[in-house]
Scaffold this active site. Sequence first.
Site, mmCIF file in Angstrom:
data_model
loop_
_atom_site.group_PDB
_atom_site.id
_atom_site.type_symbol
_atom_site.label_atom_id
_atom_site.label_comp_id
_atom_site.label_asym_id
_atom_site.label_seq_id
_atom_site.Cartn_x
_atom_site.Cartn_y
_atom_site.Cartn_z
ATOM 1 N N TYR A 11 0.798 -1.208 -0.041
ATOM 2 C CA TYR A 11 -0.088 -0.026 0.120
ATOM 3 C C TYR A 11 1.033 1.307 0.101
ATOM 4 O O TYR A 11 0.568 1.959 -1.007
ATOM 5 C CB TYR A 11 -0.900 0.091 1.156
ATOM 6 N N THR A 144 6.632 2.834 13.499
ATOM 7 C CA THR A 144 5.071 3.464 13.691
ATOM 8 C C THR A 144 5.157 4.099 15.252
ATOM 9 O O THR A 144 5.792 4.118 16.076
ATOM 10 C CB THR A 144 4.284 1.939 13.869
ATOM 11 N N HIS A 182 3.274 -4.273 16.769
ATOM 12 C CA HIS A 182 4.201 -3.068 17.261
ATOM 13 C C HIS A 182 5.493 -3.353 17.993
ATOM 14 O O HIS A 182 6.346 -2.772 17.743
ATOM 15 C CB HIS A 182 3.101 -2.176 17.930
ATOM 16 N N LYS A 185 8.763 -3.670 15.511
ATOM 17 C CA LYS A 185 8.954 -2.431 15.362
ATOM 18 C C LYS A 185 10.035 -1.723 16.410
ATOM 19 O O LYS A 185 10.906 -0.938 16.040
ATOM 20 C CB LYS A 185 7.893 -1.454 15.018
HETATM 21 P P1 NAD Z 1 1.566 -3.873 2.996
HETATM 22 O O1 NAD Z 1 1.375 -5.272 3.517
HETATM 23 O O2 NAD Z 1 0.665 -3.275 1.929
HETATM 24 O O3 NAD Z 1 3.076 -3.736 2.250
HETATM 25 C C1 NAD Z 1 4.269 -4.491 2.808
HETATM 26 C C2 NAD Z 1 4.898 -5.105 1.484
HETATM 27 O O4 NAD Z 1 6.018 -5.717 2.136
HETATM 28 C C3 NAD Z 1 4.217 -6.287 0.977
HETATM 29 O O5 NAD Z 1 4.152 -5.938 -0.406
HETATM 30 C C4 NAD Z 1 4.951 -7.489 1.218
HETATM 31 O O6 NAD Z 1 4.782 -8.474 0.184
HETATM 32 C C5 NAD Z 1 6.527 -6.926 1.231
HETATM 33 N N1 NAD Z 1 7.236 -7.867 2.437
HETATM 34 C C6 NAD Z 1 6.857 -8.142 3.652
HETATM 35 N N2 NAD Z 1 7.835 -9.021 4.193
HETATM 36 C C7 NAD Z 1 8.900 -9.048 3.213
HETATM 37 C C8 NAD Z 1 9.935 -9.607 2.993
HETATM 38 N N3 NAD Z 1 10.555 -10.474 4.209
HETATM 39 N N4 NAD Z 1 10.812 -9.430 1.933
HETATM 40 C C9 NAD Z 1 10.377 -8.884 0.947
HETATM 41 N N5 NAD Z 1 9.058 -8.133 1.018
HETATM 42 C C10 NAD Z 1 8.346 -8.348 2.142
HETATM 43 O O7 NAD Z 1 1.821 -2.723 4.096
HETATM 44 P P2 NAD Z 1 1.924 -1.217 4.124
HETATM 45 O O8 NAD Z 1 0.691 -0.740 4.727
HETATM 46 O O9 NAD Z 1 2.403 -0.787 2.753
HETATM 47 O O10 NAD Z 1 2.929 -0.883 5.051
HETATM 48 C C11 NAD Z 1 4.243 -0.490 4.803
HETATM 49 C C12 NAD Z 1 5.213 -0.250 5.852
HETATM 50 O O11 NAD Z 1 4.674 1.031 6.640
HETATM 51 C C13 NAD Z 1 5.107 -1.392 7.157
HETATM 52 O O12 NAD Z 1 6.574 -1.432 7.606
HETATM 53 C C14 NAD Z 1 4.348 -0.670 8.102
HETATM 54 O O13 NAD Z 1 4.723 -1.263 9.489
HETATM 55 C C15 NAD Z 1 4.656 0.684 7.993
HETATM 56 N N6 NAD Z 1 3.301 1.495 8.398
HETATM 57 C C16 NAD Z 1 2.054 1.471 7.714
HETATM 58 C C17 NAD Z 1 0.982 2.120 7.961
HETATM 59 C C18 NAD Z 1 -0.389 1.857 7.445
HETATM 60 O O14 NAD Z 1 -1.255 2.735 7.833
HETATM 61 N N7 NAD Z 1 -0.614 1.212 6.286
HETATM 62 C C19 NAD Z 1 1.193 3.043 9.221
HETATM 63 C C20 NAD Z 1 2.361 3.215 9.826
HETATM 64 C C21 NAD Z 1 3.399 2.399 9.457
HETATM 65 N N1 USQ Z 2 -10.294 0.589 15.401
HETATM 66 C C1 USQ Z 2 -11.549 0.621 15.482
HETATM 67 N N2 USQ Z 2 -12.367 0.245 14.631
HETATM 68 C C2 USQ Z 2 -11.917 -0.591 13.503
HETATM 69 C C3 USQ Z 2 -10.512 -0.602 13.422
HETATM 70 C C4 USQ Z 2 -9.452 0.024 14.333
HETATM 71 O O1 USQ Z 2 -12.222 1.209 16.630
HETATM 72 O O2 USQ Z 2 -12.681 -0.916 12.661
HETATM 73 C C5 USQ Z 2 -9.185 1.140 16.506
HETATM 74 C C6 USQ Z 2 -8.199 0.316 17.063
HETATM 75 O O3 USQ Z 2 -9.113 -0.502 18.182
HETATM 76 C C7 USQ Z 2 -7.182 1.157 17.252
HETATM 77 C C8 USQ Z 2 -7.345 2.339 16.486
HETATM 78 O O4 USQ Z 2 -8.514 2.368 15.835
HETATM 79 O O5 USQ Z 2 -7.364 2.045 18.417
HETATM 80 C C9 USQ Z 2 -6.130 1.991 15.173
HETATM 81 O O6 USQ Z 2 -6.228 0.672 14.549
HETATM 82 P P1 USQ Z 2 -5.931 0.543 13.173
HETATM 83 O O7 USQ Z 2 -6.321 -0.966 12.813
HETATM 84 O O8 USQ Z 2 -6.381 1.430 12.248
HETATM 85 O O9 USQ Z 2 -4.298 0.675 13.221
HETATM 86 P P2 USQ Z 2 -3.326 -0.020 13.921
HETATM 87 O O10 USQ Z 2 -3.482 -1.557 14.391
HETATM 88 O O11 USQ Z 2 -2.622 0.828 15.049
HETATM 89 O O12 USQ Z 2 -2.098 -0.330 12.860
HETATM 90 C C10 USQ Z 2 -1.972 0.530 11.613
HETATM 91 C C11 USQ Z 2 -1.058 -0.009 10.665
HETATM 92 C C12 USQ Z 2 0.157 -0.248 11.381
HETATM 93 C C13 USQ Z 2 0.716 0.967 11.549
HETATM 94 C C14 USQ Z 2 0.024 1.597 12.545
HETATM 95 C C15 USQ Z 2 0.379 3.101 12.995
HETATM 96 O O13 USQ Z 2 -1.787 -1.422 10.051
HETATM 97 O O14 USQ Z 2 0.880 -0.748 10.082
HETATM 98 O O15 USQ Z 2 2.014 0.722 12.372
HETATM 99 O O16 USQ Z 2 -1.716 1.843 11.945
HETATM 100 S S1 USQ Z 2 0.086 3.479 14.734
HETATM 101 O O17 USQ Z 2 -1.706 3.262 15.025
HETATM 102 O O18 USQ Z 2 0.340 4.959 14.947
HETATM 103 O O19 USQ Z 2 0.723 2.559 15.425
#
Ligand code: NAD
Ligand code: USQ
Length: 382
Positions: A11, A144, A182, A185
Site C-alpha cells: 500500500y 510506527t 508493534h 518495530k
Molecule cells: P503492506 O502489507 O501493504 O506492504 C508491505 C509489503 O512488504 C508487501 O508488498 C509485502 O509483500 C512486502 N514484504 C513483507 N515482508 C517481506 C520480506 N520479508 N521480503 C520482501 N518483501 C516483504 O503494508 P503497508 O501498509 O504498505 O505498510 C508498509 C510499512 O509501513 C510497514 O512497515 C508498516 O509497518 C508501515 N506503516 C504502515 C501504516 C499504514 O497505515 N498502512 C502506518 C504506519 C506504518
Molecule cells: N479501530 C476501531 N475500529 C476498527 C479498526 C480499528 O475502533 O474497525 C481502532 C483500534 O482499536 C485502534 C485504532 O482504531 O485503537 C487504530 O487501529 P488500526 O487498525 O487503524 O491501526 P493499527 O492497528 O494501530 O495499525 C495501523 C497499521 C500499522 C501501523 C499503525 C500506525 O496497520 O502498520 O503501524 O497503524 S499506529 O497506529 O500509529 O501505530
Amino acid sequence: MKVLVIGGDGYCGWATALYLSHQGHEVGILDNFVRRHWDLELCIDTLTPIAPMQQRLKRWYEVSGKHISLFVGDITHYDFLAQTLREFAPEGIVHFGEQRSAPFSMISRDHAVLTQTNNVVGTLNLLYGMKELLPDSHLVKLGTMGEYGTPNIDIEEGYITIEHNGRQDTLPYPKQPGSMYHLSKVHDSHNIHFACRVWGLRATDLNQGVVYGVLTEETGADELLINRLDYDGVFGTALNRFCIQAAVGHPLTVYGKGGQTRAFLDLRDTVRCVELALLHPAQPGEFRVFNQFTEQFSVQDLALKVQQAGSALGLKVEIDHLPNPRVEKEEHYFSAKNTNLLSLGLQPHFLSDSLLDSLLNFAIKYQQRVDLTQILPRVNWR
Ligand code: NAD
Ligand code: USQ
C-alpha cells in the site's frame, strides 16, 4: 538519487515507488509478494483490483517513460538481499517490507513468531548488508507511532531529555507497544540504533501514524496502476475501513468507547515525507527519528466525520460500538510532536470533507467487491 523500495508492492510502497520515479529518482522495487499470499491464506482481498507487479511496471513505463527495476525475493534470505544490494547499489534504501498488521500478529503464537521473525530478521539482514556492502547508504525505515503506546505525557520524536538524581541525559523515548506487531518495530528500532552507534551507519526511523486514502497522482493515472485498499478486520485500518463500511451500508465498527486517539496522515504525505527524509539524509552514525503524521483524532471523531460526509452524499451511516477485541486504553491523554518533517518543508494534506467524499466515492465504485463477512474483527487480544 538511486533508491531501493523494499515492500514496493504494498500500500505505502507502491505509491512511494511511483512518486519517487515520477520525481526523477532511479527506483528499484524489492518484494517477495508475501502480502498477496497472506491475503489468499486469510481469504481476504483488497477493495481495489491490483494488477500483478510485472503488469504494473510495464504500464508505468508506458504512462511515464520511466523504468523501475524489480527484484523478487525475501529479505530474510541474506544471499538474495546481498546480491540485490550489490547489483542495484542504492544510495537510499526505503524499508516498508514487513508484516504490518497488529491483528495478524495476534491471531496465534505462529503468527506472532512469523511477524517478529519476518520483521526483525529482515531488518537485521539489511543492516548487515549495508555494513558490508553499502556503508554510506542511508536507511529510511518505516516504524510506527504505536511504538510509543499512549503515555500520560507528551510524545517526543524518538528521544526524551530526563533528569535523574541531579544528572541529565537525552535517551530513547520509552516504548509501550500494543501488539506483537508493534513490538517488532520496537525491536527493529533498537537494532538500527545499535548499527548506527557501533558501525556508523546512517538511518532515519519514520514513526508513521495510521495512513488513509488511496489515490496519489501517479496511482490514479491508470486503472492498472491502482493501489491496494484494505477493508477487512485484519489488514484494514480505521479510517479506510469506516469509509468502505459507510459505502456498503455496514454500521461503522468503533471498538469500545472510541476514545482511542491515534496519529493519522494522508497517503500523499507518506510519499512526500519519505522523499524529504531521503533528500536530507542522516549523518554517518546518526539514528534520527521523525514522527510522521499530520493530525490526531479519536476513533469516535473519525466515525462522526465519516457519518457526516456520508449523509451529505445521501448515505445513511450508523455507528456501532463493538466490544473492543484489543487490550488498549479507550480514554487517555495523547499529544505527539511532529515538527521535524514540517521543518524540512512538508506541506500537509489535512483530512477534509473533499478527501472523505473522494474515499467514499471510490468505495462506492468498487462496492461489489466487498465481502461483508470480512468486515467484523475476528482476532481477540485476550
Ligand atoms: P503492506 O502489507 O501493504 O506492504 C508491505 C509489503 O512488504 C508487501 O508488498 C509485502 O509483500 C512486502 N514484504 C513483507 N515482508 C517481506 C520480506 N520479508 N521480503 C520482501 N518483501 C516483504 O503494508 P503497508 O501498509 O504498505 O505498510 C508498509 C510499512 O509501513 C510497514 O512497515 C508498516 O509497518 C508501515 N506503516 C504502515 C501504516 C499504514 O497505515 N498502512 C502506518 C504506519 C506504518
Ligand atoms: N479501530 C476501531 N475500529 C476498527 C479498526 C480499528 O475502533 O474497525 C481502532 C483500534 O482499536 C485502534 C485504532 O482504531 O485503537 C487504530 O487501529 P488500526 O487498525 O487503524 O491501526 P493499527 O492497528 O494501530 O495499525 C495501523 C497499521 C500499522 C501501523 C499503525 C500506525 O496497520 O502498520 O503501524 O497503524 S499506529 O497506529 O500509529 O501505530
